[in-house]
Scaffold this active site. Structure first.
Site, short mmCIF file in Angstrom:
data_model
loop_
_atom_site.label_atom_id
_atom_site.label_comp_id
_atom_site.label_asym_id
_atom_site.label_seq_id
_atom_site.Cartn_x
_atom_site.Cartn_y
_atom_site.Cartn_z
CB THR A 177 -0.47 -4.13 -8.37
OG1 THR A 177 -0.57 -5.56 -8.42
CG2 THR A 177 -0.94 -3.55 -9.70
CB SER A 178 4.15 -7.34 -8.41
OG SER A 178 3.32 -8.25 -7.72
CG ASP A 206 -4.53 0.21 2.92
OD1 ASP A 206 -5.56 0.61 2.35
OD2 ASP A 206 -3.42 0.16 2.36
CD GLU A 251 9.90 -4.45 -10.48
OE1 GLU A 251 11.14 -4.33 -10.57
OE2 GLU A 251 9.34 -5.37 -9.89
CB THR A 309 4.91 1.76 0.18
OG1 THR A 309 4.92 2.41 -1.09
CG2 THR A 309 4.66 0.27 -0.02
CD GLN A 312 -3.02 -6.90 -6.01
OE1 GLN A 312 -2.29 -5.99 -6.35
NE2 GLN A 312 -2.67 -8.15 -6.08
CG ASN A 313 -3.60 -1.89 -1.26
OD1 ASN A 313 -2.86 -2.81 -1.58
ND2 ASN A 313 -3.44 -0.66 -1.72
N PRO A 344 3.99 -1.15 5.08
CG PRO A 344 4.51 -2.97 6.46
CD PRO A 344 3.80 -1.64 6.46
CG ASP A 345 6.58 -4.12 -0.16
OD1 ASP A 345 7.14 -4.70 0.77
OD2 ASP A 345 7.20 -3.67 -1.14
CG PHE A 346 2.51 -8.96 1.74
CD1 PHE A 346 2.23 -10.07 2.50
CD2 PHE A 346 1.61 -7.93 1.72
CE1 PHE A 346 1.07 -10.16 3.24
CE2 PHE A 346 0.44 -8.00 2.45
CZ PHE A 346 0.16 -9.11 3.21
NE ARG A 347 5.07 -12.47 -2.30
CZ ARG A 347 5.02 -13.62 -1.64
NH1 ARG A 347 6.11 -14.06 -1.04
NH2 ARG A 347 3.91 -14.31 -1.56
CG HIS A 393 -6.55 -9.54 -2.23
ND1 HIS A 393 -5.25 -9.22 -2.57
CD2 HIS A 393 -7.00 -10.35 -3.21
CE1 HIS A 393 -4.94 -9.82 -3.70
NE2 HIS A 393 -5.98 -10.51 -4.11
CB ALA A 435 1.34 -3.28 -1.51
#
Length: 363
Positions: A238-239, A146, A264, A65, A143-144, A70-73, A163, A61
């Protein structure tokens, strides 16, 4: 196990590696040093050699952005934090296949805000396109949902939409499964109609992976060979928390460099398991993993500049955005960051093999 972790936490890492290597045979095989240095410059030098012919990109995601999606979390701005209007039993229900079959209207109401075609690809999307144009991209695993990778010019052959995607839709009836196009679905959604099959009147669902659904067969068939043939893995936005997508980082050979461009550090192995040579995630103290921390678009521009591609990338973004704006009748310039569209929410969905929803934009 807790006591062992406590005890080993006081011992030097190198001492423990040597201990496990001598006594148990763990960790005796270290990744070869294939980068001159663990920096973006080191990655650049490797990409420009004859050794780097097949690059795989793994994206989430965070690369969308800046397009206004928007991302999810993310607290306050993430998709899950802004679903109160739909009267859901819990936020994730909007992407749960069981809930969707009983009550599809909330999803389609949300989809009207997030629908593909309302956003322009970012610098990051076009950097991946540039890798393809230069013959370096083996595959992009996203994973997107869109469809911005497609809009940016990636063809189906170079893309694995792990996904799922809004690009196609199917009737949810197991005895029908009639397929429908992006335009057909768009017409129904923007007419505030629940899309129903013209053949059997069952609900038609975009081919995004909901909680409770399996990932596409293409994901499992291609990952077996793709990652073993990768000379470089670039992970962006991606996390690395959603499985089985996150585990893909461990599938490349031990001498394949891995670059993370993200806000991060993420995807790191459990330190205790890594000591024993059993870690399979990212290890930024190793000889092959590099982290560039910051905005994904800025990271791609920095890498492109080192590669000597920055001007080419900026011109590609400008040209492609101008085409999109002309086609949609917009008069929007290419300013504001990556030349993104006005911020409007976009879709992303969740998924793990059976439990996590498809576009889990958690970055």
């Amino acid at each position: 196990m807790i006591m062992l972790r406590f005890f080993f936490s006081f011992l030097p890492v190198e001492f423990l590696r040597n201990l496990f290597s001598r006594t148990l045979g763990f960790g005796s095989e270290k990744p070869q040093k294939v980068l001159e240095e663990l920096t973006l410059e080191g990655v650049t030098n490797f990409i420009l050699t004859e050794k780097c012919k097949n690059i795989i990109c793994m994206v989430g995601a965070g690369i969308s952005t800046s397009a206004g999606i928007p991302d999810f979390r993310s607290p306050g701005t993430g998709l899950y934090a802004n679903l109160q209007q739909y009267n859901l039993p819990y936020p994730e229900a909007i992407f749960e296949i069981g809930y969707f079959k009983q009550n599809p209207e909330p999803f389609f109401t949300l989809a009207r805000e997030l629908y593909p075609g309302q956003f322009k690809p970012t610098v990051c999307h076009y950097f991946i396109r540039l890798l393809k144009d230069k013959g370096l991209l083996l595959r992009c695993y996203t994973q997107n949902i869109d469809t911005l990778e497609r809009v940016a010019g990636l063809d189906a052959e170079h893309l694995v939409e792990a996904h799922g995607t809004f690009y196609t839709s199917h009737c949810i009836s197991s005895s029908c499964k009639k397929s429908y196009s992006l335009e057909w679905m768009k017409e129904k959604i923007f007419a505030s109609l629940t899309p129903r099959c013209e053949k059997c009147q069952s609900v038609v669902k975009p081919d995004i992976v909901f909680f409770g659904e399996n990932l596409p067969p293409r994901f499992f068939s291609l990952m077996q060979s793709d990652f073993q043939n990768a000379d470089m893995l670039i992970i962006m936005g991606t996390s690395l928390q959603v499985q089985p997508f996150a585990s893909l980082v461990s599938r490349v050979p031990t001498n394949t460099p891995r670059l993370l461009i993200n806000k991060e550090k993420t995807g790191e192995s459990d330190p205790f398991m890594s000591l024993m040579g059993l870690g399979c995630g990212m290890d930024f103290d190793s000889r092959r993993d590099v982290a560039w921390l910051g905005d994904c678009d800025e990271g791609c521009l920095a890498l492109a500049e080192l590669l000597g591609w920055k001007k080419e990338l900026e011109e590609l973004v400008q040209k492609e955005h101008a085409i999109i704006e002309a086609q949609s009748g917009q008069a929007v310039g290419v300013g504001a960051g990556a030349g993104q569209q006005p911020a409007k929410k976009q879709e992303q969905n969740p998924s793990s093999e059976k439990e996590k929803p498809a576009a889990e934009k958690e970055e």
